[in-house]
Design a protein around this motif. Structure first.
Motif, PDB file in Angstrom:
ATOM      1  N   THR A  70      -4.437   2.734  -7.469  1.00  0.00           N
ATOM      2  CA  THR A  70      -4.127   2.649  -8.895  1.00  0.00           C
ATOM      3  C   THR A  70      -3.619   3.985  -9.433  1.00  0.00           C
ATOM      4  O   THR A  70      -4.306   5.012  -9.352  1.00  0.00           O
ATOM      5  CB  THR A  70      -5.363   2.229  -9.697  1.00  0.00           C
ATOM      6  OG1 THR A  70      -5.853   0.991  -9.191  1.00  0.00           O
ATOM      7  CG2 THR A  70      -5.019   2.068 -11.177  1.00  0.00           C
ATOM      8  N   GLY A  71      -2.389   3.965  -9.961  1.00  0.00           N
ATOM      9  CA  GLY A  71      -1.805   5.163 -10.553  1.00  0.00           C
ATOM     10  C   GLY A  71      -1.337   6.207  -9.564  1.00  0.00           C
ATOM     11  O   GLY A  71      -0.824   7.262  -9.971  1.00  0.00           O
ATOM     12  N   ARG A  72      -1.494   5.958  -8.272  1.00  0.00           N
ATOM     13  CA  ARG A  72      -1.104   6.950  -7.268  1.00  0.00           C
ATOM     14  C   ARG A  72       0.295   6.633  -6.729  1.00  0.00           C
ATOM     15  O   ARG A  72       0.667   5.474  -6.569  1.00  0.00           O
ATOM     16  CB  ARG A  72      -2.134   6.982  -6.144  1.00  0.00           C
ATOM     17  CG  ARG A  72      -3.496   7.484  -6.615  1.00  0.00           C
ATOM     18  CD  ARG A  72      -4.500   7.605  -5.474  1.00  0.00           C
ATOM     19  NE  ARG A  72      -5.686   8.338  -5.893  1.00  0.00           N
ATOM     20  CZ  ARG A  72      -6.779   7.790  -6.412  1.00  0.00           C
ATOM     21  NH1 ARG A  72      -6.847   6.485  -6.562  1.00  0.00           N
ATOM     22  NH2 ARG A  72      -7.805   8.541  -6.773  1.00  0.00           N
ATOM     23  N   ARG A  73       1.030   7.686  -6.424  1.00  0.00           N
ATOM     24  CA  ARG A  73       2.426   7.544  -6.003  1.00  0.00           C
ATOM     25  C   ARG A  73       2.501   6.959  -4.591  1.00  0.00           C
ATOM     26  O   ARG A  73       1.890   7.476  -3.648  1.00  0.00           O
ATOM     27  CB  ARG A  73       3.125   8.907  -6.044  1.00  0.00           C
ATOM     28  CG  ARG A  73       4.616   8.875  -5.681  1.00  0.00           C
ATOM     29  CD  ARG A  73       5.177  10.288  -5.686  1.00  0.00           C
ATOM     30  NE  ARG A  73       6.592  10.326  -5.340  1.00  0.00           N
ATOM     31  CZ  ARG A  73       7.579  10.273  -6.215  1.00  0.00           C
ATOM     32  NH1 ARG A  73       7.296  10.177  -7.515  1.00  0.00           N
ATOM     33  NH2 ARG A  73       8.842  10.318  -5.830  1.00  0.00           N
ATOM     34  N   VAL A  74       3.251   5.888  -4.469  1.00  0.00           N
ATOM     35  CA  VAL A  74       3.518   5.266  -3.183  1.00  0.00           C
ATOM     36  C   VAL A  74       5.034   5.197  -3.023  1.00  0.00           C
ATOM     37  O   VAL A  74       5.751   4.773  -3.939  1.00  0.00           O
ATOM     38  CB  VAL A  74       2.918   3.849  -3.108  1.00  0.00           C
ATOM     39  CG1 VAL A  74       3.392   3.129  -1.854  1.00  0.00           C
ATOM     40  CG2 VAL A  74       1.397   3.915  -3.137  1.00  0.00           C
ATOM     41  N   VAL A  75       5.536   5.609  -1.862  1.00  0.00           N
ATOM     42  CA  VAL A  75       6.976   5.629  -1.618  1.00  0.00           C
ATOM     43  C   VAL A  75       7.316   4.556  -0.588  1.00  0.00           C
ATOM     44  O   VAL A  75       6.693   4.481   0.479  1.00  0.00           O
ATOM     45  CB  VAL A  75       7.444   7.012  -1.137  1.00  0.00           C
ATOM     46  CG1 VAL A  75       8.935   6.987  -0.793  1.00  0.00           C
ATOM     47  CG2 VAL A  75       7.169   8.070  -2.209  1.00  0.00           C
ATOM     48  N   VAL A  76       8.294   3.737  -0.919  1.00  0.00           N
ATOM     49  CA  VAL A  76       8.801   2.712  -0.009  1.00  0.00           C
ATOM     50  C   VAL A  76      10.252   3.035   0.296  1.00  0.00           C
ATOM     51  O   VAL A  76      11.075   3.144  -0.620  1.00  0.00           O
ATOM     52  CB  VAL A  76       8.686   1.308  -0.633  1.00  0.00           C
ATOM     53  CG1 VAL A  76       9.284   0.259   0.309  1.00  0.00           C
ATOM     54  CG2 VAL A  76       7.228   0.986  -0.936  1.00  0.00           C
ATOM     55  N   LEU A  77      10.550   3.203   1.559  1.00  0.00           N
ATOM     56  CA  LEU A  77      11.915   3.497   1.984  1.00  0.00           C
ATOM     57  C   LEU A  77      12.536   2.229   2.548  1.00  0.00           C
ATOM     58  O   LEU A  77      12.020   1.663   3.517  1.00  0.00           O
ATOM     59  CB  LEU A  77      11.924   4.602   3.044  1.00  0.00           C
ATOM     60  CG  LEU A  77      11.225   5.925   2.678  1.00  0.00           C
ATOM     61  CD1 LEU A  77      11.367   6.923   3.813  1.00  0.00           C
ATOM     62  CD2 LEU A  77      11.795   6.485   1.384  1.00  0.00           C
ATOM     63  N   GLY A  78      13.617   1.785   1.933  1.00  0.00           N
ATOM     64  CA  GLY A  78      14.279   0.556   2.358  1.00  0.00           C
ATOM     65  C   GLY A  78      13.967  -0.585   1.415  1.00  0.00           C
ATOM     66  O   GLY A  78      12.799  -0.797   1.055  1.00  0.00           O
TER      67      GLY A  78
END
Length: 411
Positions: free
Chosen positions: A14-22
């Protein structure tokens, strides 16, 4: 790393940065769960599927429309690498390792620092299944185990009792038209957890045999035109057992609010201060005709359907049905509880303009092993019911949809 099993853990994103590539199919499958987890999702991809683009348009994710660049993972807590560029995947994986970011790779699980389990959900429980042997990962087996556990929790075949104090109360559960497989998932789960079950004769009776021995089953069957005080007795039983701290299921046929007196029972419980949950059921008004091959609506034939109770005749002062108006409708008329009144109902419809040749179907014991369909017309239905010995429960369908065949055309 491959010699040791993965360590299972639940990430609170919750509220934390998650990066999705593609932005392809892998992202499309994984993004909804990340969004539901409340993560601050950043998608890095020059292109995306229409579904992924819709998530960005809705503001559920932030879309950076460009290829991966070094530094994209610097502030991330978790990363999903799913591009079609092997070099970009390798570089991003190295960056994740350098910044101690847990990283899933769709193209090379052995080089990932995290694996995505096969997950499923059932009433506040998340089931996550991982293959523990890295040398023999079988995603299909993992998914099959997940499905078996979740399905067992949902349909009550895998009973996991609550060991903390449960809140006593009543669930008004619609059991569907009769086939035990047509009760809802939630209804079956509540039935499996019940201490007391108060069951109608039209409910899915086969499910009662599956209940544990300690469950008290109370027969609330209503004999037609008899036991006039039965509803009051049922209301009292619901209140009394709930006040004893028990989990009570009122198992009803069809849907609790479709001629099922569910609101009367809810009112009684509310007045007694008893918490109540209503679980909708599949109504026999549409499911039984469907099981007998009759669509209640069909393009070019019927654009409407009306469901009425036939438990009192049209000339009975207690009737609330506007039969003359129904006779003027061009759609489908579905009559419940009307077997013994169908003669007078047919006469009334014809008297107010309905063609005597209008097709009629009576479906007895719909969706059960005893189901049978009897066809007639408004002109012949009264004598047909007698000749064929049609008994309740039966759903009566009046209209041209009765004559629609499997090829979609009227016979």
């Amino acid at each position: 790393m491959a010699e040791h099993p993965p360590y299972p853990v639940g990430l609170r994103l919750t509220g934390r940065r998650v990066v999705v590539l593609g932005g392809g199919q892998v992202a499309q499958r994984r993004l909804p769960a990340l969004i539901k987890a409340g993560a601050d999702v950043h998608l890095v991809s020059p292109e995306a599927t229409p579904s992924v683009e819709a998530m960005a348009d809705a503001g559920e994710i932030t879309w950076h429309r460009r290829p991966y660049a070094e530094g994209d993972l610097a502030d991330a807590w978790y990363a999903l690498i799913a591009t079609s560029d092997p070099d970009a995947n390798t570089a991003a994986s190295a960056e994740a390792e350098a910044h101690r970011v847990w990283c899933v790779r769709s193209d090379d699980a052995d080089r990932a620092t995290a694996w995505t389990p096969a997950t499923g959900h059932s009433e506040g429980v998340t089931v996550a299944v991982l293959t523990t042997d890295a040398r023999g990962r079988d995603p299909r087996h993992t998914a099959a185990v997940r499905d078996a556990v979740v399905e067992g929790l949902r349909d009550g075949t895998l009973v996991a009792p609550h060991f903390r104090t449960r809140t006593a109360g009543v669930a008004l559960v619609g059991g569907g038209p009769g086939d035990p497989d047509l009760i809802t998932v939630r209804g079956r789960r509540l039935l499996a957890e019940a201490d007391v079950v108060i069951a109608d004769r039209l409910g899915p009776r086969d499910l009662l045999a599956e209940l544990p021995p300690h469950v008290e089953v109370i027969d609330a069957a209503k004999i037609p035109y008899g036991r006039y005080m039965a509803q009051e007795a049922i209301n009292n039983a619901l209140v009394e057992h709930a006040k004893q701290g028990k989990s009570v299921v009122r198992l009803k046929g069809g849907d609790p609010y479709v001629f099922g007196r569910g609101m009367e029972e809810l009112h009684a419980l509310t007045e007694a201060g008893i918490p109540c949950t209503v679980v909708p059921g599949i109504s026999s008004s549409i499911s039984v005709p469907g099981a007998a091959g009759i669509p209640v609506t069909h393009r070019g034939v019927a654009h409407e359907f009306t469901v009425v109770s036939g438990h009192v005749a049209p000339d009975d002062e207690r009737s609330l049905v506007d039969w003359p108006s129904l006779a003027k409708l061009t759609g489908t008329l579905v009559i419940l509880m009307g077997v013994d009144k169908i003669g007078r109902i047919a006469e009334t419809l014809v008297a107010h303009g309905k063609s005597p040749d209008t097709p009629v179907a009576l479906v007895q014991e719909g969706t059960t092993s005893s189901q049978r369909r009897v066809d007639a017309t408004l002109a012949t239905v009264a004598e047909t019911v007698v000749a064929e010995d049609v008994k309740p429960p039966a759903v009566i369908v009046v209209g041209d949809v009765v004559a629609v065949g499997p090829d979609g055309t009227a016979a």
